[in-house]
Design a protein around this motif. Structure first.
Motif, PDB file in Angstrom:
ATOM      1  N   ALA A  23       0.710  -1.114   0.059  1.00 60.05           N
ATOM      2  CA  ALA A  23       0.184   0.008   0.070  1.00 60.05           C
ATOM      3  C   ALA A  23       0.861   1.164  -0.207  1.00 60.05           C
ATOM      4  O   ALA A  23       0.597   2.207  -0.711  1.00 60.05           O
ATOM      5  CB  ALA A  23      -0.962  -0.174   1.249  1.00 60.05           C
ATOM      6  N   ALA A  24       1.953   1.207   0.999  1.00 59.93           N
ATOM      7  CA  ALA A  24       2.842   2.507   0.894  1.00 59.93           C
ATOM      8  C   ALA A  24       3.593   2.669  -0.487  1.00 59.93           C
ATOM      9  O   ALA A  24       3.583   3.766  -1.037  1.00 59.93           O
ATOM     10  CB  ALA A  24       3.935   2.137   2.056  1.00 59.93           C
ATOM     11  N   LEU A  25       4.038   1.572  -1.087  1.00 59.65           N
ATOM     12  CA  LEU A  25       4.380   1.769  -2.293  1.00 59.65           C
ATOM     13  C   LEU A  25       3.343   2.452  -3.449  1.00 59.65           C
ATOM     14  O   LEU A  25       3.878   3.079  -4.327  1.00 59.65           O
ATOM     15  CB  LEU A  25       5.132   0.321  -2.919  1.00 59.65           C
ATOM     16  CG  LEU A  25       6.286  -0.083  -2.364  1.00 59.65           C
ATOM     17  CD1 LEU A  25       6.660  -1.389  -2.697  1.00 59.65           C
ATOM     18  CD2 LEU A  25       7.631   0.878  -2.493  1.00 59.65           C
ATOM     19  N   ASN A  26       2.144   1.880  -3.497  1.00 60.66           N
ATOM     20  CA  ASN A  26       1.244   2.388  -4.326  1.00 60.66           C
ATOM     21  C   ASN A  26       1.019   3.863  -4.020  1.00 60.66           C
ATOM     22  O   ASN A  26       0.868   4.703  -5.157  1.00 60.66           O
ATOM     23  CB  ASN A  26      -0.054   1.595  -4.386  1.00 60.66           C
ATOM     24  CG  ASN A  26       0.064   0.247  -5.107  1.00 60.66           C
ATOM     25  OD1 ASN A  26       0.978  -0.058  -5.940  1.00 60.66           O
ATOM     26  ND2 ASN A  26      -0.645  -0.859  -4.598  1.00 60.66           N
ATOM     27  N   LEU A  27       0.916   4.156  -2.916  1.00 55.00           N
ATOM     28  CA  LEU A  27       0.747   5.708  -2.561  1.00 55.00           C
ATOM     29  C   LEU A  27       1.968   6.593  -2.768  1.00 55.00           C
ATOM     30  O   LEU A  27       1.696   7.582  -3.354  1.00 55.00           O
ATOM     31  CB  LEU A  27       0.513   5.728  -0.917  1.00 55.00           C
ATOM     32  CG  LEU A  27      -0.811   5.301  -0.600  1.00 55.00           C
ATOM     33  CD1 LEU A  27      -0.834   5.554   1.120  1.00 55.00           C
ATOM     34  CD2 LEU A  27      -1.905   6.198  -0.937  1.00 55.00           C
ATOM     35  N   MET A  28       2.971   6.167  -2.919  1.00 49.99           N
ATOM     36  CA  MET A  28       4.378   6.663  -3.142  1.00 49.99           C
ATOM     37  C   MET A  28       4.174   7.196  -4.645  1.00 49.99           C
ATOM     38  O   MET A  28       4.683   7.952  -5.138  1.00 49.99           O
ATOM     39  CB  MET A  28       5.666   6.248  -3.048  1.00 49.99           C
ATOM     40  CG  MET A  28       5.887   6.114  -1.324  1.00 49.99           C
ATOM     41  SD  MET A  28       7.201   5.296  -0.706  1.00 49.99           S
ATOM     42  CE  MET A  28       8.518   5.642  -2.017  1.00 49.99           C
ATOM     43  N   ASP A  29       3.881   6.171  -5.442  1.00 50.84           N
ATOM     44  CA  ASP A  29       3.714   6.184  -7.089  1.00 50.84           C
ATOM     45  C   ASP A  29       2.308   6.695  -7.469  1.00 50.84           C
ATOM     46  O   ASP A  29       1.367   5.924  -7.446  1.00 50.84           O
ATOM     47  CB  ASP A  29       4.002   4.930  -7.859  1.00 50.84           C
ATOM     48  CG  ASP A  29       3.892   5.052  -9.155  1.00 50.84           C
ATOM     49  OD1 ASP A  29       3.981   6.047  -9.671  1.00 50.84           O
ATOM     50  OD2 ASP A  29       3.868   4.128  -9.902  1.00 50.84           O
ATOM     51  N   ASP A  30       1.880   8.086  -7.331  1.00 49.81           N
ATOM     52  CA  ASP A  30       0.755   8.494  -7.469  1.00 49.81           C
ATOM     53  C   ASP A  30       0.252   8.276  -8.793  1.00 49.81           C
ATOM     54  O   ASP A  30      -1.141   8.494  -9.434  1.00 49.81           O
ATOM     55  CB  ASP A  30       0.556  10.005  -7.280  1.00 49.81           C
ATOM     56  CG  ASP A  30       1.556  10.984  -8.098  1.00 49.81           C
ATOM     57  OD1 ASP A  30       2.134  10.176  -8.904  1.00 49.81           O
ATOM     58  OD2 ASP A  30       1.617  12.116  -7.950  1.00 49.81           O
TER      59      ASP A  30
END
Length: 123
Positions: A23-30
């Motif tokens: 989830a954190a990786l997906n949020l970092m790549d907007d």
């Protein structure tokens, strides 16, 4: 039975940690793309200077296959180097480019040697 409970709790904790990392990786790549940003800028509010007028900018309403124009493309992009604002990048037939600040119209980047003395100082 205690070992089975410990293993089960450990597996659940591991799954939660992995799900959080994903989830954190997906949020970092907007998922934003520079090509989408150009729609957010109103080009009519951009002040034209002599540098911008001399760039022979392409009008979106005209046929882009006009052989008289040296301009291949024109895009408005987010200025990641400054962390804010936008710039207009004009690419020419010879492969060169010029970049203009959309707020001031000032030449802020160029691949041409003849433009280097016109660029703002980095000092």
């Amino acid at each position: 039975m205690d070992n089975l409970v410990k293993i089960l709790i450990g597996a659940i904790v591991a799954l939660v940690v992995i799900a959080g990392a994903v989830a954190a990786l997906n949020l970092m790549d907007d998922g934003s793309d520079d090509s989408d940003i150009s729609e957010d800028v109103d080009s009519s509010s951009v002040e034209e200077t002599d540098d911008v007028k001399n760039a022979t900018l392409v009008d979106d309403d005209t046929d882009s296959s006009d052989d008289d124009s040296d301009v291949v493309s024109e895009e408005v992009k987010f200025n990641y180097q400054d962390g804010y604002g936008y710039y207009r990048e004009v690419t020419y037939k010879d492969g060169g480019f010029r970049q203009f600040d959309t707020e001031t119209g000032e030449l802020i980047g160029s691949s041409y040697d003849s433009d280097q003395d016109k660029l703002p100082s980095l000092e």
